[in-house]
Design a protein around this motif. Structure first.
Motif, PDB file in Angstrom:
ATOM      1  N   VAL A 171      42.540  34.666  39.119  1.00 24.33           N
ATOM      2  CA  VAL A 171      43.904  35.165  39.294  1.00 24.33           C
ATOM      3  C   VAL A 171      43.939  36.158  40.450  1.00 24.33           C
ATOM      4  O   VAL A 171      43.132  37.087  40.504  1.00 24.33           O
ATOM      5  N   ILE A 172      44.878  35.969  41.371  1.00 25.07           N
ATOM      6  CA  ILE A 172      45.080  36.886  42.491  1.00 25.07           C
ATOM      7  C   ILE A 172      46.027  38.002  42.057  1.00 25.07           C
ATOM      8  O   ILE A 172      47.037  37.749  41.397  1.00 25.07           O
ATOM      9  N   THR A 173      45.709  39.229  42.439  1.00 25.61           N
ATOM     10  CA  THR A 173      46.577  40.365  42.147  1.00 25.61           C
ATOM     11  C   THR A 173      46.356  41.435  43.205  1.00 25.61           C
ATOM     12  O   THR A 173      45.669  41.208  44.205  1.00 25.61           O
ATOM     13  N   ASN A 174      46.937  42.613  43.009  1.00 23.02           N
ATOM     14  CA  ASN A 174      46.697  43.749  43.906  1.00 23.02           C
ATOM     15  C   ASN A 174      45.535  44.585  43.397  1.00 23.02           C
ATOM     16  O   ASN A 174      45.337  44.736  42.184  1.00 23.02           O
ATOM     17  N   ALA A 175      44.788  45.180  44.319  1.00 29.21           N
ATOM     18  CA  ALA A 175      43.676  46.044  43.942  1.00 29.21           C
ATOM     19  C   ALA A 175      44.169  47.255  43.152  1.00 29.21           C
ATOM     20  O   ALA A 175      43.514  47.684  42.187  1.00 29.21           O
ATOM     21  N   ILE A 191      36.242  40.156  39.809  1.00 27.95           N
ATOM     22  CA  ILE A 191      35.141  39.498  40.528  1.00 27.95           C
ATOM     23  C   ILE A 191      35.193  39.812  42.017  1.00 27.95           C
ATOM     24  O   ILE A 191      34.325  39.378  42.775  1.00 27.95           O
ATOM     25  N   GLY A 192      36.206  40.533  42.453  1.00 27.96           N
ATOM     26  CA  GLY A 192      36.286  40.920  43.857  1.00 27.96           C
ATOM     27  C   GLY A 192      37.480  41.834  44.071  1.00 27.96           C
ATOM     28  O   GLY A 192      38.537  41.627  43.483  1.00 27.96           O
ATOM     29  N   MET A 193      37.314  42.857  44.926  1.00 27.20           N
ATOM     30  CA  MET A 193      38.405  43.799  45.153  1.00 27.20           C
ATOM     31  C   MET A 193      38.228  44.460  46.511  1.00 27.20           C
ATOM     32  O   MET A 193      37.123  44.855  46.901  1.00 27.20           O
ATOM     33  N   GLY A 194      39.332  44.592  47.246  1.00 27.97           N
ATOM     34  CA  GLY A 194      39.282  45.195  48.556  1.00 27.97           C
ATOM     35  C   GLY A 194      39.188  46.714  48.487  1.00 27.97           C
ATOM     36  O   GLY A 194      39.698  47.336  47.546  1.00 27.97           O
ATOM     37  N   ASP A 195      38.543  47.292  49.497  1.00 28.30           N
ATOM     38  CA  ASP A 195      38.450  48.748  49.575  1.00 28.30           C
ATOM     39  C   ASP A 195      39.692  49.336  50.243  1.00 28.30           C
ATOM     40  O   ASP A 195      40.266  50.309  49.754  1.00 28.30           O
ATOM     41  N   ILE A 237      44.092  43.874  47.724  1.00 25.87           N
ATOM     42  CA  ILE A 237      43.997  42.582  47.030  1.00 25.87           C
ATOM     43  C   ILE A 237      42.800  42.612  46.091  1.00 25.87           C
ATOM     44  O   ILE A 237      41.820  43.333  46.323  1.00 25.87           O
ATOM     45  N   ALA A 238      42.881  41.831  45.027  1.00 23.80           N
ATOM     46  CA  ALA A 238      41.778  41.707  44.076  1.00 23.80           C
ATOM     47  C   ALA A 238      41.861  40.335  43.416  1.00 23.80           C
ATOM     48  O   ALA A 238      42.927  39.703  43.388  1.00 23.80           O
ATOM     49  N   VAL A 239      40.728  39.881  42.907  1.00 25.96           N
ATOM     50  CA  VAL A 239      40.679  38.634  42.136  1.00 25.96           C
ATOM     51  C   VAL A 239      40.029  38.951  40.798  1.00 25.96           C
ATOM     52  O   VAL A 239      38.969  39.591  40.741  1.00 25.96           O
ATOM     53  N   ILE A 240      40.681  38.543  39.706  1.00 25.81           N
ATOM     54  CA  ILE A 240      40.118  38.693  38.367  1.00 25.81           C
ATOM     55  C   ILE A 240      39.896  37.305  37.774  1.00 25.81           C
ATOM     56  O   ILE A 240      40.657  36.374  38.045  1.00 25.81           O
ATOM     57  N   ARG A 241      38.828  37.179  37.013  1.00 26.25           N
ATOM     58  CA  ARG A 241      38.514  35.875  36.406  1.00 26.25           C
ATOM     59  C   ARG A 241      38.880  35.902  34.926  1.00 26.25           C
ATOM     60  O   ARG A 241      38.522  36.828  34.195  1.00 26.25           O
ATOM     61  N   VAL A 242      39.576  34.834  34.504  1.00 24.68           N
ATOM     62  CA  VAL A 242      40.030  34.696  33.120  1.00 24.68           C
ATOM     63  C   VAL A 242      39.411  33.421  32.558  1.00 24.68           C
ATOM     64  O   VAL A 242      39.944  32.321  32.763  1.00 24.68           O
ATOM     65  N   TRP A 252      35.257  35.672  47.175  1.00 21.81           N
ATOM     66  CA  TRP A 252      34.993  36.293  45.869  1.00 21.81           C
ATOM     67  C   TRP A 252      34.890  35.258  44.769  1.00 21.81           C
ATOM     68  O   TRP A 252      34.080  35.392  43.844  1.00 21.81           O
ATOM     69  N   SER A 253      35.721  34.221  44.842  1.00 22.29           N
ATOM     70  CA  SER A 253      35.677  33.185  43.806  1.00 22.29           C
ATOM     71  C   SER A 253      34.366  32.410  43.855  1.00 22.29           C
ATOM     72  O   SER A 253      33.797  32.050  42.822  1.00 22.29           O
ATOM     73  N   GLU A 254      33.883  32.146  45.071  1.00 23.66           N
ATOM     74  CA  GLU A 254      32.648  31.379  45.210  1.00 23.66           C
ATOM     75  C   GLU A 254      31.414  32.225  44.905  1.00 23.66           C
ATOM     76  O   GLU A 254      30.417  31.721  44.368  1.00 23.66           O
ATOM     77  N   GLU A 255      31.460  33.507  45.236  1.00 24.50           N
ATOM     78  CA  GLU A 255      30.345  34.409  44.969  1.00 24.50           C
ATOM     79  C   GLU A 255      30.884  35.705  44.369  1.00 24.50           C
ATOM     80  O   GLU A 255      31.083  36.703  45.070  1.00 24.50           O
TER      81      GLU A 255
END
Length: 386
Positions: free
Chosen positions: A94-98, A122-126, A130-135, A246-249
């Protein structure tokens, strides 16, 4: 000889007059009659009516909402953060804001059909918001179509989806009103982003900006003015490579002792949250019927109800329903707190066999509860009002 010349002159005059009359008749005929085209190049193009556009817009909104989630993040010191996000692949990412999930100790997402799952970053910008969370619970769920390369232009019509102020599945519309806007909201830098006229506010953050013509996600709603009249969205082509990476790694995800991703089941609710989710589910059920999405509506019924009524019978019961409005919705827990009774008033527009539209009012009562950790409509009845 003179007589022969006279006959020739008279004949020529009659010929000229006849030719003129003939051309006039042909001109009058073709000028006053529509000629059917024999080539596809000459076929008339049917211009979409306002009604067609309205129907298409409703369909786009209903379909895209299925991939949008409400996000609740539990922060340190009992603080909380809320926002929105959207599913963009079949891995459950899922894409969201950091700024929605930064510092979260626990993240819960709620889908449009009132299912709840836990998620992990699983990934977040400094400096990029932007951020990606896994569900894991959303794995293999159909994602939103993302425009990975195409940039929007000023004047493009858009739809902003999200959960402002905790109001799930809220929709606002507008246009792209500016390009290449830049500003800083520490610690994030916003560069080359869209300015939009669709109102957004707290809770919209992380939700998708949808192209109203194609239904594709083109940006991430990220910030708004204090008045809410102007919003700002991050174009997806500008950040899609980082998101995919981020999704791949994944940079952070919890695994069990055997090295597998943790499978998290939906969380059961009690109290006011339980009642709110139950009443929401009834509203979503009727929204699905209004858009003729009978498959989704049927999927919200409990297994016992489905065993007593086939999908075909369910669909035929609502096939003449044009539109449904729900009002006076209330929910009350039973004595054991395991089910919610939801009552509402239904105003249904129905089409008769002779294609006329009639309006009918109903009082409806439903029992809503958990079945295999998913909230379902267990039973229901309706009483037609005079």
């Amino acid at each position: 000889m003179k007589r022969s010349l006279l006959v020739s002159i008279v004949s020529s005059l009659f010929l000229l007059i006849g030719t003129g009359v003939g051309f006039y008749c042909l001109h009058d005929y073709y000028n006053g009659n529509e000629v059917d085209a024999t080539s596809s190049l000459g076929e008339k193009v049917q211009t979409p009516t306002e009604s067609d556009k309205s129907t298409d817009l409703k369909s786009i909104i209903h379909e895209t909402q299925k991939s949008v989630v409400q996000i609740e993040a539990q922060l340190k010191d009992d603080d909380t953060s809320s926002g929105s996000g959207f599913l963009y692949n079949t891995t459950g990412d899922v894409i969201t804001n950091a700024h929605v999930v930064d510092g979260a100790e626990k993240i819960t997402v709620k889908t449009s059909d009132a299912k709840q799952f836990e998620a992990q970053i699983i990934g977040m910008g400094d400096t990029t918001d932007i951020a990606v969370i896994r569900v894991p619970g959303l794995k293999e769920t159909e994602p939103l179509v993302v425009a990975e390369e195409r940039m929007a232009e000023v004047g493009d019509e858009i739809i902003a989806l999200g959960s402002p102020l905790g109001l799930q599945n809220t929709v606002t519309t507008g246009i792209i009103s500016g390009l290449d806007r830049e500003f800083i909201l520490e610690p994030y830098r916003y560069e080359h982003i869209y300015q939009i006229s669709a109102p957004i506010t707290n809770g919209n953050s992380g939700g998708p900006l949808i192209d109203a013509d194609t239904g594709e996600a083109i940006a991430i709603n990220s910030a708004g003015t204090d008045s809410g009249a102007i919003g700002f969205s991050i174009p997806l082509p500008n950040v899609i490579d980082e998101i995919k990476g981020w999704s791949e790694e994944p940079v952070e995800i919890t695994v069990d002792s055997e090295g597998h991703e943790v499978i998290v089941t939906p969380q059961g609710l009690t109290g006011e949250d339980y009642k709110d989710n139950a009443t929401y589910l009834i509203g979503y059920f009727y929204e699905s019927l209004s858009t003729q999405d009978y498959v989704t509506a049927y999927s919200l019924l409990g297994s016992r109800w489905q065993s007593e009524m086939s999908y075909e019978d369910f669909r035929s019961g609502y096939i003449h329903t044009v539109h449904v409005e729900v009002s006076n919705t209330t929910g009350s827990l039973n004595q054991t707190n395991d089910e919610v009774k939801v009552t509402a008033t239904i105003k249904a527009e129905e089409r008769t066999e002779d294609q006329k539209t009639t309006t009918a009012l109903y009082n409806v009562t439903y029992q809503v509860g958990y079945e295999n950790d998913h909230l379902k409509i267990l039973t229901g009845k309706a009483q037609k009002l005079k």
